[in-house]
Design a protein around this motif. Structure first.
Motif, PDB file in Angstrom:
ATOM      1  N   VAL A 162       2.477  12.194   4.339  1.00  0.00           N
ATOM      2  CA  VAL A 162       3.821  11.626   4.198  1.00  0.00           C
ATOM      3  C   VAL A 162       3.741  10.226   3.609  1.00  0.00           C
ATOM      4  O   VAL A 162       4.480   9.881   2.685  1.00  0.00           O
ATOM      5  CB  VAL A 162       4.538  11.594   5.573  1.00  0.00           C
ATOM      6  N   SER A 163       2.853   9.397   4.162  1.00  0.00           N
ATOM      7  CA  SER A 163       2.691   8.040   3.631  1.00  0.00           C
ATOM      8  C   SER A 163       1.297   7.521   3.948  1.00  0.00           C
ATOM      9  O   SER A 163       0.635   7.991   4.879  1.00  0.00           O
ATOM     10  CB  SER A 163       3.740   7.095   4.231  1.00  0.00           C
ATOM     11  N   ARG A 164       0.866   6.546   3.168  1.00  0.00           N
ATOM     12  CA  ARG A 164      -0.454   5.945   3.359  1.00  0.00           C
ATOM     13  C   ARG A 164      -0.338   4.447   3.109  1.00  0.00           C
ATOM     14  O   ARG A 164       0.086   4.027   2.038  1.00  0.00           O
ATOM     15  CB  ARG A 164      -1.443   6.597   2.389  1.00  0.00           C
ATOM     16  N   ASP A 165      -0.698   3.669   4.125  1.00  0.00           N
ATOM     17  CA  ASP A 165      -0.600   2.214   4.022  1.00  0.00           C
ATOM     18  C   ASP A 165      -1.919   1.602   4.493  1.00  0.00           C
ATOM     19  O   ASP A 165      -2.050   1.205   5.650  1.00  0.00           O
ATOM     20  CB  ASP A 165       0.579   1.715   4.869  1.00  0.00           C
ATOM     21  N   ILE A 166      -2.889   1.557   3.582  1.00  0.00           N
ATOM     22  CA  ILE A 166      -4.222   1.032   3.907  1.00  0.00           C
ATOM     23  C   ILE A 166      -4.505  -0.141   2.969  1.00  0.00           C
ATOM     24  O   ILE A 166      -4.411  -0.004   1.742  1.00  0.00           O
ATOM     25  CB  ILE A 166      -5.300   2.118   3.757  1.00  0.00           C
ATOM     26  N   ASP A 167      -4.821  -1.308   3.552  1.00  0.00           N
ATOM     27  CA  ASP A 167      -5.025  -2.506   2.733  1.00  0.00           C
ATOM     28  C   ASP A 167      -6.442  -2.560   2.150  1.00  0.00           C
ATOM     29  O   ASP A 167      -7.259  -1.658   2.361  1.00  0.00           O
ATOM     30  CB  ASP A 167      -4.702  -3.772   3.530  1.00  0.00           C
TER      31      ASP A 167
END
Length: 380
Positions: free
Chosen positions: A4-9
């Motif tokens: 659904v979503s990916r938020d990896i810095d």
């Protein structure tokens, strides 16, 4: 699995939101979630309400919780993950720090947060979200009175049905009871196949047994298919491959998958590639033991010397609660890949993964011979 979503810095910290869509996705989820992660999902919570008169009522409410993971339990049969931990975000129904268990199941969205997403975990997400990975192999391993109907995916050997029945022995002049017992046994297997095997996905169906049991069953199967006018079975007749097995037990799948005729049919499936890699390792161990290492210290040493041609490693090692130990295994995998080595990730729920687990869960075929360090082998 749906991403659904990916938020990896850039420091590999962050979260991903996923929806498991198939049973095997729950196995991937089990391998993704580790102790110390944060997990957010919907859940049912019992809430007590006290009225003005002092009476107490208990209601169930659906709410969204975020917990700090402390314990993980995987129900293989139910394909459900139970994750226990303390609540770490404000919630009107659950106090901060209160314990709660989140049940992760099919089609229930969850968000997983990690301090560090390593290369192995990110690779597993890519694999899980790849629509081309399916249970493309099915098998029935059987002997008179015992059969296992299995689905073999890239990560798991799923026993979908175990059939056990008593078959009367053949007696001179009295074979009718034996024949009736066999027919009843074969019919139970046939019903299990129709119930559990999706021939739209399965590329090959293995029928394995000692002696002529496989031939007799296959003849019965297609005779019944003609009688019932079962187009699914008749249209997929070419997918059935008969092969010898020593018994009707699940562990016989290992030898079945090593059969050359089966290997040829399954050239594109991960299951046969794992079996071949393990078989190559055993042969190397027998013929040139200085090119076959197992145990973390030995393999780590070989990787540092750029000697690893094929690395065999169990996914169970990456579920270690010891972060330092997990990073050690990740480093070995990354080192092998950087030096153009091949990495074969084995599932601990797969027959071949169980075999590798008996060799400490990690092994390697080397490009060139290396002397084994006696001190290291003793410590392993």
């Amino acid at each position: 699995m749906k991403l659904v979503s990916r938020d990896i810095d850039k420091n590999n910290s962050g979260s991903v939101t996923l929806i498991p869509e198939e049973n095997e996705d729950m196995w991937h989820t089990y391998n993704l979630v580790t102790i110390g992660d944060s997990l957010r999902s919907t859940t049912i919570r019992k809430v007590q309400n006290e009225s003005a008169t002092g009476s107490v009522s208990v209601n169930k409410v659906r709410t969204t919780l975020t917990i700090h993971v402390e314990a993980i339990e995987f129900d293989i049969q139910g394909c459900m993950l139970r994750v226990r931990g303390r609540n770490i975000q404000e919630n009107q129904y659950v106090k901060m720090g209160a314990y709660h268990t989140l049940d992760l199941e099919l089609n229930r969205k969850f968000t997983l947060g990690k301090q560090e997403w390593d290369s192995i975990v990110l690779e597993r997400i890519e694999t899980a979200c790849d629509p081309t990975t399916h249970a493309d192999l099915a098998a029935v391993v059987m002997q008179e009175g015992l059969a296992h109907v299995c689905l073999i995916t890239s990560n798991m050997t799923l026993v979908r049905a175990k059939i056990e029945t008593s078959i009367p022995r053949k007696r001179k002049g009295m074979c009718s009871q034996h024949d009736k017992g066999l027919t009843r046994f074969y019919d139970q297997i046939l019903q299990a196949i129709l119930r559990h095997v999706n021939f739209d996905i399965v590329k090959c169906f293995l029928v394995a047994s000692p002696g002529f049991v496989k031939d007799q069953f296959t003849e019965y199967l297609f005779t019944q298919a003609v009688k019932m006018d079962n187009k699914v079975l008749l249209d997929n007749k070419s997918k059935f491959v008969l092969v010898h097995a020593s018994s009707g037990f699940k562990h016989s799948l290992k030898e079945v998958l090593q059969d050359p005729s089966v290997t040829a049919r399954l050239a594109d499936t991960k299951a046969s590639l794992e079996i071949k890699a393990l078989d190559d390792f055993y042969q190397m161990l027998q013929n040139d033991s200085n090119r076959a290492f197992y145990g973390v210290k030995q393999v780590e040493k070989a990787a540092e010397h750029q000697a690893v041609e094929v690395l065999l490693i169990s996914d169970e090692l990456f579920r270690s609660q010891d972060i330092k130990q997990r990073k050690r295994y990740v480093k070995i995998v990354d080192t092998v890949r950087e030096t153009a080595g091949e990495v074969r990730m084995f599932s601990s729920l797969h027959v071949s993964g169980e075999q590798l687990g008996q060799l400490s869960g990690i092994a390697a075929i080397l490009r060139f011979p290396m002397a084994e360090d006696d001190d290291d082998s003793e410590e392993d």
